[in-house]
Design a protein around this motif. Structure first.
Motif, PDB file in Angstrom:
ATOM      1  N   ILE A   1      16.098 -49.206 -53.232  1.00  0.00           N
ATOM      2  CA  ILE A   1      15.916 -50.010 -52.034  1.00  0.00           C
ATOM      3  C   ILE A   1      14.466 -50.456 -52.043  1.00  0.00           C
ATOM      4  O   ILE A   1      13.575 -49.659 -52.297  1.00  0.00           O
ATOM      5  CB  ILE A   1      16.228 -49.191 -50.763  1.00  0.00           C
ATOM      6  CG1 ILE A   1      17.701 -48.783 -50.764  1.00  0.00           C
ATOM      7  CG2 ILE A   1      15.886 -49.988 -49.515  1.00  0.00           C
ATOM      8  CD1 ILE A   1      18.043 -47.792 -49.683  1.00  0.00           C
ATOM      9  N   VAL A   2      14.251 -51.729 -51.826  1.00  0.00           N
ATOM     10  CA  VAL A   2      12.912 -52.276 -51.986  1.00  0.00           C
ATOM     11  C   VAL A   2      12.461 -52.929 -50.690  1.00  0.00           C
ATOM     12  O   VAL A   2      13.240 -53.619 -50.038  1.00  0.00           O
ATOM     13  CB  VAL A   2      12.912 -53.313 -53.132  1.00  0.00           C
ATOM     14  CG1 VAL A   2      11.558 -53.959 -53.248  1.00  0.00           C
ATOM     15  CG2 VAL A   2      13.313 -52.653 -54.435  1.00  0.00           C
TER      16      VAL A   2
ATOM     17  N   GLY B   1       5.419 -53.272 -50.385  1.00  0.00           N
ATOM     18  CA  GLY B   1       5.215 -52.793 -51.752  1.00  0.00           C
ATOM     19  C   GLY B   1       5.927 -51.486 -52.031  1.00  0.00           C
ATOM     20  O   GLY B   1       5.551 -50.735 -52.919  1.00  0.00           O
ATOM     21  N   VAL B   2       7.011 -51.216 -51.273  1.00  0.00           N
ATOM     22  CA  VAL B   2       7.665 -49.918 -51.370  1.00  0.00           C
ATOM     23  C   VAL B   2       8.960 -50.020 -52.161  1.00  0.00           C
ATOM     24  O   VAL B   2       9.725 -50.961 -51.982  1.00  0.00           O
ATOM     25  CB  VAL B   2       7.946 -49.360 -49.954  1.00  0.00           C
ATOM     26  CG1 VAL B   2       8.954 -48.216 -50.004  1.00  0.00           C
ATOM     27  CG2 VAL B   2       6.655 -48.882 -49.314  1.00  0.00           C
ATOM     28  N   GLU B   3       9.156 -49.063 -53.054  1.00  0.00           N
ATOM     29  CA  GLU B   3      10.442 -48.955 -53.723  1.00  0.00           C
ATOM     30  C   GLU B   3      10.952 -47.541 -53.566  1.00  0.00           C
ATOM     31  O   GLU B   3      10.218 -46.579 -53.813  1.00  0.00           O
ATOM     32  CB  GLU B   3      10.333 -49.288 -55.214  1.00  0.00           C
ATOM     33  CG  GLU B   3      11.707 -49.338 -55.874  1.00  0.00           C
ATOM     34  CD  GLU B   3      11.660 -49.231 -57.393  1.00  0.00           C
ATOM     35  OE1 GLU B   3      10.569 -49.269 -57.957  1.00  0.00           O
ATOM     36  OE2 GLU B   3      12.743 -49.067 -57.979  1.00  0.00           O
TER      37      GLU B   3
ATOM     38  N   LEU C   1       5.820 -56.772 -60.458  1.00  0.00           N
ATOM     39  CA  LEU C   1       5.113 -56.482 -59.216  1.00  0.00           C
ATOM     40  C   LEU C   1       5.248 -55.018 -58.823  1.00  0.00           C
ATOM     41  O   LEU C   1       4.298 -54.401 -58.331  1.00  0.00           O
ATOM     42  CB  LEU C   1       5.697 -57.365 -58.111  1.00  0.00           C
ATOM     43  CG  LEU C   1       4.754 -57.799 -57.022  1.00  0.00           C
ATOM     44  CD1 LEU C   1       3.737 -58.774 -57.582  1.00  0.00           C
ATOM     45  CD2 LEU C   1       5.546 -58.447 -55.907  1.00  0.00           C
ATOM     46  N   MET C   2       6.432 -54.443 -59.049  1.00  0.00           N
ATOM     47  CA  MET C   2       6.684 -53.068 -58.621  1.00  0.00           C
ATOM     48  C   MET C   2       6.453 -52.075 -59.763  1.00  0.00           C
ATOM     49  O   MET C   2       6.626 -50.880 -59.576  1.00  0.00           O
ATOM     50  CB  MET C   2       8.123 -52.908 -58.127  1.00  0.00           C
ATOM     51  CG  MET C   2       8.592 -53.916 -57.116  1.00  0.00           C
ATOM     52  SD  MET C   2       7.834 -53.741 -55.509  1.00  0.00           S
ATOM     53  CE  MET C   2       8.441 -52.140 -55.020  1.00  0.00           C
ATOM     54  N   HIS C   3       6.090 -52.553 -60.944  1.00  0.00           N
ATOM     55  CA  HIS C   3       5.923 -51.701 -62.118  1.00  0.00           C
ATOM     56  C   HIS C   3       7.154 -50.829 -62.333  1.00  0.00           C
ATOM     57  O   HIS C   3       7.055 -49.616 -62.502  1.00  0.00           O
ATOM     58  CB  HIS C   3       4.689 -50.787 -61.983  1.00  0.00           C
ATOM     59  CG  HIS C   3       3.456 -51.530 -61.637  1.00  0.00           C
ATOM     60  ND1 HIS C   3       2.745 -52.265 -62.569  1.00  0.00           N
ATOM     61  CD2 HIS C   3       2.813 -51.704 -60.472  1.00  0.00           C
ATOM     62  CE1 HIS C   3       1.717 -52.823 -61.983  1.00  0.00           C
ATOM     63  NE2 HIS C   3       1.729 -52.517 -60.706  1.00  0.00           N
TER      64      HIS C   3
ATOM     65  N   PRO D   1      18.817 -57.509 -51.443  1.00  0.00           N
ATOM     66  CA  PRO D   1      17.548 -58.201 -51.199  1.00  0.00           C
ATOM     67  C   PRO D   1      17.463 -59.460 -52.047  1.00  0.00           C
ATOM     68  O   PRO D   1      17.928 -59.490 -53.182  1.00  0.00           O
ATOM     69  CB  PRO D   1      16.499 -57.178 -51.645  1.00  0.00           C
ATOM     70  CG  PRO D   1      17.203 -56.298 -52.602  1.00  0.00           C
ATOM     71  CD  PRO D   1      18.630 -56.252 -52.185  1.00  0.00           C
TER      72      PRO D   1
ATOM     73  N   TYR E   1      19.766 -54.331 -60.051  1.00  0.00           N
ATOM     74  CA  TYR E   1      20.285 -55.295 -59.078  1.00  0.00           C
ATOM     75  C   TYR E   1      20.812 -56.562 -59.734  1.00  0.00           C
ATOM     76  O   TYR E   1      21.613 -57.288 -59.154  1.00  0.00           O
ATOM     77  CB  TYR E   1      19.174 -55.741 -58.128  1.00  0.00           C
ATOM     78  CG  TYR E   1      18.994 -54.857 -56.942  1.00  0.00           C
ATOM     79  CD1 TYR E   1      20.088 -54.526 -56.159  1.00  0.00           C
ATOM     80  CD2 TYR E   1      17.753 -54.367 -56.589  1.00  0.00           C
ATOM     81  CE1 TYR E   1      19.930 -53.711 -55.068  1.00  0.00           C
ATOM     82  CE2 TYR E   1      17.577 -53.553 -55.507  1.00  0.00           C
ATOM     83  CZ  TYR E   1      18.677 -53.219 -54.743  1.00  0.00           C
ATOM     84  OH  TYR E   1      18.520 -52.426 -53.674  1.00  0.00           O
TER      85      TYR E   1
ATOM     86  N   ASN F   1       3.398 -49.647 -54.394  1.00  0.00           N
ATOM     87  CA  ASN F   1       2.583 -50.383 -55.366  1.00  0.00           C
ATOM     88  C   ASN F   1       2.583 -49.701 -56.730  1.00  0.00           C
ATOM     89  O   ASN F   1       1.555 -49.581 -57.392  1.00  0.00           O
ATOM     90  CB  ASN F   1       1.151 -50.561 -54.854  1.00  0.00           C
ATOM     91  CG  ASN F   1       1.112 -51.359 -53.567  1.00  0.00           C
ATOM     92  OD1 ASN F   1       1.940 -52.247 -53.374  1.00  0.00           O
ATOM     93  ND2 ASN F   1       0.190 -51.036 -52.688  1.00  0.00           N
TER      94      ASN F   1
ATOM     95  N   LEU G   1       9.602 -55.350 -50.255  1.00  0.00           N
ATOM     96  CA  LEU G   1       8.524 -56.067 -50.954  1.00  0.00           C
ATOM     97  C   LEU G   1       7.280 -56.257 -50.103  1.00  0.00           C
ATOM     98  O   LEU G   1       6.172 -56.051 -50.581  1.00  0.00           O
ATOM     99  CB  LEU G   1       9.027 -57.415 -51.457  1.00  0.00           C
ATOM    100  CG  LEU G   1       9.740 -57.365 -52.804  1.00  0.00           C
ATOM    101  CD1 LEU G   1      10.238 -58.743 -53.164  1.00  0.00           C
ATOM    102  CD2 LEU G   1       8.822 -56.841 -53.888  1.00  0.00           C
TER     103      LEU G   1
END
Lengths: 174, 123
Positions: free
Chosen positions: B100-101, B106-108, A126-128, A35, A135, B43, B103
């Motif tokens: 795997i993100v 807002g998902v990881e 942003l993702m904490h 990404p 990465y 988030n 954005l």
């Protein structure tokens, strides 16, 4: 700002925006499935501005590019990413340029790497999550190649540009 | 103005690669696959934790919808309604420490090793 300053900054901002727009049609992610992987073509403009103009103009062009880039697509998230990445890259390149043993290639590579570090920091915030940092090594390895590429592109531009550049107002030249 | 590649530039490359190696080493302890768990965050809030070794498929709804597939000890976002679809382009992840993100959503999705801090495992 005088008319000539505003005009030149506007033209370079438009060029940077056009380059980052063009970039999305280059399917680099098919080759390297990570990404956020991109060539960073807009960095050519930052780099050229840094070599031709005073640092403050490079900074204004960068800010305008990030702002308009997020207006035309990307939104507030993209703004955070490009601002943090872009400012870190500009700061590192401005410092690296002062090192006598680096050419434009080295400056460009360090800028590309700094851009990735800034983006990963933005993503962490942003993702904490610090795990996104895993990465970074891959992004940095790619940055060496994209940095060389943008450095070469910018060197090519600067080699043929000097004649036109003579007509720049003295206060804009570095 | 120095427009030619110089020997000094190799130092810049070396510095970037050294940083890459250092960060890689930093995240090395979290890479091991036995009893790995897939954690889903949205988030910053953890929604689910699934075993990586049990095949399943589920969706994450948010601003967009991600379809997550766990299959054969690997996990991927296999479908997404987000613009760009970078998360799908990431492909499959199988080793602990990888994530795997998506954005836009807002998902990881994070794979943690057996010794990761896990409260519960569903399935």
């Amino acid at each position: 700002m005088k008319a000539k300053e505003i005009t030149l900054c506007a033209v370079l901002t438009a060029l940077a925006l056009a380059l980052s727009y063009t970039e999305q049609f280059i399917p680099l992610q098919l080759a390297i499935p990570l990404p956020g992987i991109k060539l960073g073509l807009a960095n050519i403009v930052t780099l050229a501005a840094l070599y031709l103009l005073r640092t403050k103009y490079a900074f204004w062009i960068l800010l305008a590019r990030c702002f308009f880039g997020s207006v035309f697509g990307g939104g507030i998230t993209a703004l955070c990413f490009s601002l943090l990445g872009g400012c870190l890259a500009l700061g590192v390149m401005a410092l690296a340029k002062k090192l006598p043993f680096l050419s434009i290639y080295g400056v460009s590579i360090l800028g590309a790497a700094a851009h990735n570090v800034g983006q990963i920091l933005a993503a962490m915030g942003l993702m904490h999550s610090i795990y996104i940092g895993a990465y970074l090594p891959y992004l940095l390895i790619v940055a060496v190649f994209t940095g060389l590429l943008t450095g070469a592109a910018c060197a090519g531009v600067l080699r043929v540009l000097p004649d036109a550049y003579i007509s720049l107002p003295a206060e804009m030249r570095r | 103005m120095d427009l030619r590649f110089r020997k000094g530039d190799i130092l810049a490359i070396a510095a970037v690669l050294a940083l890459a190696a250092a960060v890689f080493a930093l995240f090395l302890p979290s890479r091991s696959t036995d009893g790995a768990v897939v954690e889903i965050y949205r988030n910053g809030e953890r929604l689910h934790a699934f075993s990586l070794n049990v095949d399943r498929q589920f969706t994450i709804d948010g601003d967009y919808t991600n379809v997550v597939t766990i299959s054969g000890g690997k996990v991927a976002i296999t479908e997404s309604t987000c613009p760009g679809g970078d998360c799908v382009g990431c492909g499959w992840a199988s080793s602990a420490g990888r994530s795997i993100v998506c954005l836009p959503n807002g998902v990881e999705i994070r794979i943690v090793g057996a010794e990761g801090e896990v409260d519960f495992i569903v399935g």
